[in-house]
Scaffold this motif. Structure first.
Motif, PDB file in Angstrom:
ATOM      1  N   SER A 195      68.496  43.083  70.977  1.00  0.00           N
ATOM      2  CA  SER A 195      67.939  43.730  70.010  1.00  0.00           C
ATOM      3  C   SER A 195      69.343  43.835  69.376  1.00  0.00           C
ATOM      4  N   GLY A 196      69.123  44.811  67.619  1.00  0.00           N
ATOM      5  CA  GLY A 196      70.490  45.229  67.806  1.00  0.00           C
ATOM      6  C   GLY A 196      70.725  45.005  66.050  1.00  0.00           C
ATOM      7  N   GLY A 197      70.194  43.252  65.676  1.00  0.00           N
ATOM      8  CA  GLY A 197      70.404  43.012  64.583  1.00  0.00           C
ATOM      9  C   GLY A 197      69.657  43.724  63.921  1.00  0.00           C
ATOM     10  N   GLU A 198      69.811  42.482  62.604  1.00  0.00           N
ATOM     11  CA  GLU A 198      69.647  43.212  61.215  1.00  0.00           C
ATOM     12  C   GLU A 198      67.948  43.267  60.727  1.00  0.00           C
ATOM     13  N   PRO A 199      67.561  44.307  60.542  1.00  0.00           N
ATOM     14  CA  PRO A 199      65.995  44.134  60.790  1.00  0.00           C
ATOM     15  C   PRO A 199      65.441  43.334  59.992  1.00  0.00           C
ATOM     16  N   THR A 200      64.124  42.503  59.568  1.00  0.00           N
ATOM     17  CA  THR A 200      63.515  41.612  59.723  1.00  0.00           C
ATOM     18  C   THR A 200      63.092  42.028  58.432  1.00  0.00           C
ATOM     19  N   GLY A 201      62.606  43.264  58.522  1.00  0.00           N
ATOM     20  CA  GLY A 201      61.546  44.421  56.974  1.00  0.00           C
ATOM     21  C   GLY A 201      62.456  44.971  55.991  1.00  0.00           C
ATOM     22  N   ALA A 202      63.969  43.956  56.255  1.00  0.00           N
ATOM     23  CA  ALA A 202      64.221  43.642  55.098  1.00  0.00           C
ATOM     24  C   ALA A 202      64.212  43.048  53.750  1.00  0.00           C
ATOM     25  N   TYR A 203      63.769  41.497  54.784  1.00  0.00           N
ATOM     26  CA  TYR A 203      62.903  40.148  53.861  1.00  0.00           C
ATOM     27  C   TYR A 203      61.076  41.007  53.475  1.00  0.00           C
ATOM     28  N   GLY A 204      60.423  40.099  53.007  1.00  0.00           N
ATOM     29  CA  GLY A 204      58.725  40.387  53.238  1.00  0.00           C
ATOM     30  C   GLY A 204      58.424  39.658  53.631  1.00  0.00           C
ATOM     31  N   LEU A 205      57.424  39.245  53.739  1.00  0.00           N
ATOM     32  CA  LEU A 205      56.171  38.309  53.873  1.00  0.00           C
ATOM     33  C   LEU A 205      54.496  38.775  53.261  1.00  0.00           C
ATOM     34  N   ARG A 206      54.465  37.637  53.332  1.00  0.00           N
ATOM     35  CA  ARG A 206      52.875  37.305  52.521  1.00  0.00           C
ATOM     36  C   ARG A 206      52.357  36.357  52.368  1.00  0.00           C
ATOM     37  N   VAL A 207      50.944  35.541  53.130  1.00  0.00           N
ATOM     38  CA  VAL A 207      50.256  35.602  52.693  1.00  0.00           C
ATOM     39  C   VAL A 207      49.005  35.087  52.007  1.00  0.00           C
ATOM     40  N   GLU A 208      48.920  33.863  51.252  1.00  0.00           N
ATOM     41  CA  GLU A 208      48.005  33.475  50.349  1.00  0.00           C
ATOM     42  C   GLU A 208      47.086  33.511  51.008  1.00  0.00           C
ATOM     43  N   ALA A 209      47.471  32.039  50.738  1.00  0.00           N
ATOM     44  CA  ALA A 209      46.384  31.251  52.284  1.00  0.00           C
ATOM     45  C   ALA A 209      45.964  31.177  53.321  1.00  0.00           C
ATOM     46  N   GLU A 210      45.562  32.389  53.695  1.00  0.00           N
ATOM     47  CA  GLU A 210      45.357  32.601  54.995  1.00  0.00           C
ATOM     48  C   GLU A 210      44.140  31.726  55.312  1.00  0.00           C
ATOM     49  N   ASP A 211      43.473  30.938  54.487  1.00  0.00           N
ATOM     50  CA  ASP A 211      42.547  30.019  55.426  1.00  0.00           C
ATOM     51  C   ASP A 211      42.974  28.310  55.676  1.00  0.00           C
ATOM     52  N   LEU A 212      44.821  28.526  55.619  1.00  0.00           N
ATOM     53  CA  LEU A 212      45.407  27.377  56.208  1.00  0.00           C
ATOM     54  C   LEU A 212      46.504  28.124  56.958  1.00  0.00           C
ATOM     55  N   CYS A 213      46.221  29.095  57.041  1.00  0.00           N
ATOM     56  CA  CYS A 213      47.387  29.762  58.295  1.00  0.00           C
ATOM     57  C   CYS A 213      46.497  31.235  58.983  1.00  0.00           C
ATOM     58  N   PRO A 214      46.446  30.895  60.354  1.00  0.00           N
ATOM     59  CA  PRO A 214      45.367  32.122  60.223  1.00  0.00           C
ATOM     60  C   PRO A 214      47.210  32.634  61.136  1.00  0.00           C
ATOM     61  N   ARG A 215      47.780  32.541  61.583  1.00  0.00           N
ATOM     62  CA  ARG A 215      48.846  33.233  62.360  1.00  0.00           C
ATOM     63  C   ARG A 215      50.431  32.579  61.633  1.00  0.00           C
ATOM     64  N   TYR A 216      51.505  33.982  61.021  1.00  0.00           N
ATOM     65  CA  TYR A 216      52.840  33.093  60.924  1.00  0.00           C
ATOM     66  C   TYR A 216      53.644  34.623  60.948  1.00  0.00           C
ATOM     67  N   ASP A 217      54.373  33.883  62.036  1.00  0.00           N
ATOM     68  CA  ASP A 217      55.774  35.546  62.744  1.00  0.00           C
ATOM     69  C   ASP A 217      56.628  35.334  62.619  1.00  0.00           C
ATOM     70  N   LEU A 218      57.582  35.898  61.626  1.00  0.00           N
ATOM     71  CA  LEU A 218      58.727  36.092  60.976  1.00  0.00           C
ATOM     72  C   LEU A 218      59.666  36.982  61.731  1.00  0.00           C
ATOM     73  N   ARG A 219      60.968  36.867  62.314  1.00  0.00           N
ATOM     74  CA  ARG A 219      62.010  37.644  63.328  1.00  0.00           C
ATOM     75  C   ARG A 219      63.161  37.008  62.632  1.00  0.00           C
ATOM     76  N   ARG A 220      64.328  37.821  62.356  1.00  0.00           N
ATOM     77  CA  ARG A 220      65.781  38.322  62.272  1.00  0.00           C
ATOM     78  C   ARG A 220      66.998  37.655  62.987  1.00  0.00           C
ATOM     79  N   VAL A 221      67.234  36.923  63.194  1.00  0.00           N
ATOM     80  CA  VAL A 221      69.267  36.793  63.892  1.00  0.00           C
ATOM     81  C   VAL A 221      69.842  36.950  63.028  1.00  0.00           C
ATOM     82  N   SER A 222      70.804  38.391  63.379  1.00  0.00           N
ATOM     83  CA  SER A 222      72.145  37.976  62.204  1.00  0.00           C
ATOM     84  C   SER A 222      73.200  37.489  62.992  1.00  0.00           C
ATOM     85  N   GLY A 223      74.547  37.652  63.050  1.00  0.00           N
ATOM     86  CA  GLY A 223      75.691  37.651  63.717  1.00  0.00           C
ATOM     87  C   GLY A 223      75.963  36.101  64.272  1.00  0.00           C
TER      88      GLY A 223
END
Length: 817
Positions: A195-223
């Motif tokens: 841990s210790g990296g910049e927060p992923t929450g600084a970016y947003g995530l919005r899934v509009e086509a839920e029927d085509l995307c059952p799961r989507y995960d996003l994580r940030r690695v900084s530095g």
């Protein structure tokens, strides 16, 4: 799936040679397509340090190095200029055997001795780079074997993974399977992303086509350290698995994809505006991809975008706009699952086939996303020096749960035909990742979500049998008596194949799909053919309307290999559009032909079928081209021609009549429609020269026919007639008839007289011109008469008179003097 064995050993222990492993995996897991080797097969590679390096005194493009191998200096002649004094290099020693089987020995190059060879990345199986000697870093100790740091010899199995087993697209899945077969355990790498990296929450995530995307995960690695390069061991495994090393971040995502089977994508976070949006593309929206191509999209394409632009065609390929490069210091990692059917359709429409699309279209386990995310972010942080964010943005509204399937041991014994021990069955299935409980004498199994193919009890029984070894099932006939024999349709089809093969023709099996040019050659419009919605290639856009083009392509291929001629036949279906009756959707409708009453077996039959708006018509087609059979010392050559093809039709179709026919792909005047009674059952003719040229068969005579299978009734039994030891009598008869009278009808009329002494009829001349009235032709017939007793001239003349009279009555024929 390419499986490097040194990598596989990290997950499961085994003491089998490559050949033994190939046999075991082929019998118990999936088919192994091949085995390849990288690096060196035998011998030793050690770390050397360059003491001196300079040009070869006797060659402009060679160099000479003094290399310390750990207490011993040797001289090596090299072709690459990049080593320098103090550089550490891998040196393969004399006596070693390279991947191509070449044995390395002491050599003398332009007058100087060379002991061993300094190796490039390609020679060590690390990458395709052969531009220079591989330079090692300071962590390599001089004199130590390079194998202490990474494998210098690699054996790779190429496994053909079935579409229903996407879990085997990763090293973890293959190791799990091998462990279950061997009855041992397998290991999964532990993950600790930190841990210790910049927060992923600084970016947003919005899934509009839920029927085509059952799961989507996003994580940030900084530095992340810019310009980082993956370590040698990782690049070597990627290359052995068929992938090209690029940079540390991308290599880490590809490494985890090969490990888990889960595709992963990384964005340069600084190029992403506000956040990630998973949506359908807008009609006509354009995107420039990593391969440099610009694609126009439609609303059926799933797009990963930010608030301004598209970033990735989901599951297929990323765009240039957010590409990770050498300058990248901040990374957003995407791990997701998408609708497999949509990814397959998108890939086919755009003509883009990637490692990621091939995995997504088979349907991936959404519960692998979490582990893959932890694994890849930990790996990026390890090799690139970055820090992982504590938070993960995740869209997983409907988690997929494991399901239960009961298993009866007695049912397994009944289906497999061998004794099944419940404890062994439970142990085998447990090693596959299933949870086993005993309930009322049954095994109740909980199937993990990565095994989507296990839904029924029979599926579990198949797994038990496969892991125990289906080769152990005894070969024995069932105790219940089995009805044998072929149906009449199958018997007729077998006779047809035997007759054509006995004559000397070869049976071909061609694809039922064809390109646009086939329709053009046949003179058919697109509305007369069934278009394939998702063709595998541009050469398979339509279901065939005729067997002819496929056979012509096969003949052309034979010609390109030096054949002087060919006689090929095929029995198969052709396809025509045929909408089902109103109110009937998806129903199968059977169309009977020519009084056929027996039910056709699986081998074929004369029926036509219509299903979902497509009619399938069983047919037999044959192509004769060039010199079908060369001349022998006692037989003349057999060359393709109209009458040769017509003669074969007459043998296959009893009562066949031939009428002139004009088809755009056949030679005018050398083609005919085949009829039985008044029904048209096929065609026969020589190929039009222009059409022959389009198939690269110009200069060859080409004749062909195509017949409805139901009309073919080859004679099932040979017939024998006794020899007649009495001289034959020959008579000729020339008659004048209208030019419109078919000669075949005249022959049928003569045979219909049933003359007891007529043995043979032959047409030896047909003439139109001077001395014959306009609109008429002269037909000259030769008759052979023979009987058990000597014939008299009066009897033969009477038969000739009877024949001439009948021709006059039927066709207005007059005897030509």
């Amino acid at each position: 799936m390419r499986v490097p064995l040194s990598w596989l050993r990290e997950y499961v222990d085994f003491d089998l040679s490559a050949d033994e492993l190939v046999e075991l995996i082929s019998l118990r897991v999936q088919e192994v397509d091949g085995v390849s080797r990288l690096g060196i097969r035998e011998g030793e590679v050690v770390v050397g340090e360059v003491r001196e390096f300079g040009p070869h005194p006797n060659a402009d493009r060679l160099f000479v190095a003094r290399v310390d191998l750990g207490g011993r200096e040797v001289q090596i002649v090299a072709g690459a200029p990049n080593p320098y004094p103090g550089a550490k290099v891998p040196v393969v020693l004399p006596g070693s055997v390279m991947a191509d089987g070449t044995k390395l020995g002491k050599a003398k190059l332009r007058g100087l001795e060379s002991y061993g060879m300094m190796m490039s990345e390609r020679e060590l199986g690390i990458s395709s780079d052969h531009g220079g000697i591989l330079l090692l870093d300071d962590s390599f100790e001089v004199g130590r074997p390079v194998a202490d740091y990474f494998p210098v010899s690699e054996t790779v199995l190429e496994i053909d993974v079935f579409p229903n087993r996407p879990d085997l697209w990763g090293m973890i899945g293959v190791s799990r399977e091998l462990a279950a077969v061997l009855g041992t355990d397998h290991r999964i790498p532990e993950t600790s992303p930190g841990s210790g990296g910049e927060p992923t929450g600084a970016y947003g995530l919005r899934v509009e086509a839920e029927d085509l995307c059952p799961r989507y995960d996003l994580r940030r690695v900084s530095g992340v350290a810019p310009g980082s390069r993956a370590p040698l061991w990782m690049r070597q495994r990627l290359y052995a698995s068929g992938m090209r090393p690029i940079n540390a971040v991308v290599d880490a995502t590809n490494y985890v994809m090969l490990e888990t089977g889960q595709p992963i994508h990384a964005f340069d976070a600084e190029k992403v505006r506000e956040g990630i949006v998973v949506r359908r593309a807008r009609e006509g929206e354009r995107i420039t991809l990593l391969d440099g191509s610009t694609r126009a999209l439609d609303e059926e394409v799933l797009l990963i975008a930010d608030e301004e632009k598209g970033l990735v065609i989901a599951g297929v390929m990323g765009a240039e706009d957010a590409e990770v490069g050498d300058e990248t210091t901040d990374v957003l990692v995407e791990v997701a699952t998408f609708d497999g059917t949509n990814i397959m359709q998108t890939s086919q429409r755009l003509g883009l086939r990637t490692d990621a699309s091939g995995r997504f279209e088979r349907g991936l386990d959404p519960n692998m996303v979490g582990y893959a995310m932890d694994r890849v972010t930990a790996l990026i942080a390890s090799v690139c020096g970055g820090l992982v964010a504590e938070d993960t943005l995740s869209h997983y509204p409907e988690p997929v749960r494991p399901w239960r399937v009961p298993l009866r041991v007695e049912r397994a014994e009944l289906l497999l035909g061998i004794p099944v021990d419940s404890e062994e069955a439970a142990a085998r299935l447990t090693r596959l990742g299933l949870s086993i409980e005993k309930e009322n004498g049954r095994l109740s199994t909980t199937v993990p979500t990565f095994r989507r193919d296990l839904r029924r009890e029979a599926d579990l029984i198949e797994e038990v049998g496969r892991l125990m070894g289906l080769e152990k099932v005894p070969e024995m006939l069932p105790e219940i008596s089995q009805p044998g024999g072929l149906t009449p349709s199958q018997q007729r089809l077998r006779r047809l194949r035997h007759v054509l093969a006995d004559v000397g023709f070869a049976e071909a099996l061609t694809y039922p799909f064809g390109p646009d040019r086939w329709l053009e050659v046949l003179g058919a419009g697109e509305d007369s053919a069934v278009r394939v919605q998702n063709p595998l290639s541009a050469e398979g856009k339509y279901l065939r309307t005729s067997i002819l083009p496929g056979l012509l392509d096969a003949v052309a291929r034979n010609r390109s290999f030096g054949a002087r001629g060919a006689g090929l036949f095929e029995v198969g279906n052709t396809f025509e559009p045929h909408p089902p009756p109103e109110g009937v959707r998806g129903a199968a409708i059977r169309f009977r032909i020519a009084g056929e009453t027996d039910r056709p077996g699986p081998d074929a039959g004369p029926d036509e079928y219509s299903l979902m708006g497509v009619r399938e018509i069983p047919r037999v087609g044959l192509v004769l081209a060039g010199t079908v059979r060369p001349a022998g010392w006692n037989t003349p050559s057999f060359r393709a021609g109209f009458f040769e093809a017509k003669g074969i039709v007459e043998r296959l179709v009893p009562g066949a009549r031939f009428e002139p026919s004009e088809r755009p792909f056949l030679h005018p005047g050398r083609s005919a429609v085949v009829r039985v009674g008044e029904a048209e059952v096929g065609w026969v003719g020589e190929l039009h020269p222009e059409v022959a040229g389009r198939f690269e068969l110009d200069g060859w005579p080409v004749a062909a026919f195509e017949l409805n299978l139901g009309a073919c009734e080859p004679d099932p039994e040979p017939r024998f007639e006794p020899f007649v030891n009495v001289p034959a009598v020959n008579r000729d008869l020339a008659v004048v008839v209208s030019s419109q009278v078919p000669i075949g009808d005249m022959l049928d009329t003569i045979e219909g007289l049933g003359s007891p002494i007529l043995a043979e009829i032959r047409i030896f001349d047909v003439y139109e011109g001077p001395q014959v009235p306009e609109g008429h032709k002269s037909v000259a017939l030769s008759f052979t008469f023979q009987a058990q007793e000597t014939l008299t001239d009066e009897g033969v003349d009477a038969e000739i008179g009877r024949i001439a009279a009948r021709l006059g009555e039927e066709f207005g024929a007059t005897v030509r003097s």
